[in-house]
Structure formats: structure tokens, C-alpha cells
Design a protein around this motif. Sequence first.
Motif: not given
Length: 62
Positions: A9-23, A25-27, A47-52
Motif C-alpha cells: 500500500a505504501v509503495r502504491w501510494y508513493l508511485r501515485e504521488l510521484t507520477g511513476e504509475a502514470e507513466y 499506465r501511459y505505456c 519532457v513534453p508533459r512537463a512543457a505542457q
Amino acid sequence: MRLRRRARAVRWYLRELTGEAEYDRYCGRHRLHHPLAPVPTRREYQVPRAAQQESRPAGRCC
């Protein structure tokens, strides 16, 4: 058993918080919709996501 569940649960929360899980899901979406195209690296994705995000600062708190 409980310790493992809490750690997961802590690992899931940290991945969601840092945005790692978002990448991840994108993949998954990219592989589903573009099966023959290579999956962008994390840097190619960020890079494009940060620019956006920087171009639309009103949606962020700081």
C-alpha cells in the motif's frame, strides 16, 4: 502478511504521488492503441508533459 500488505500500500501510494504509475499506465495505453510503435522512454514521455504543465500553470497550486 500484514506487513507485506502495508508495504504494498505504501509503495502504491508513493508511485501515485510521484507520477511513476502514470507513466506505466501511459505505456499500457500506448501498447494497446499502437502495438507496432516503440514505447517512448520515460524521458521522452516526461519532457513534453512537463512543457505542457508549465504552459498551463493555473491548474496547479504553486
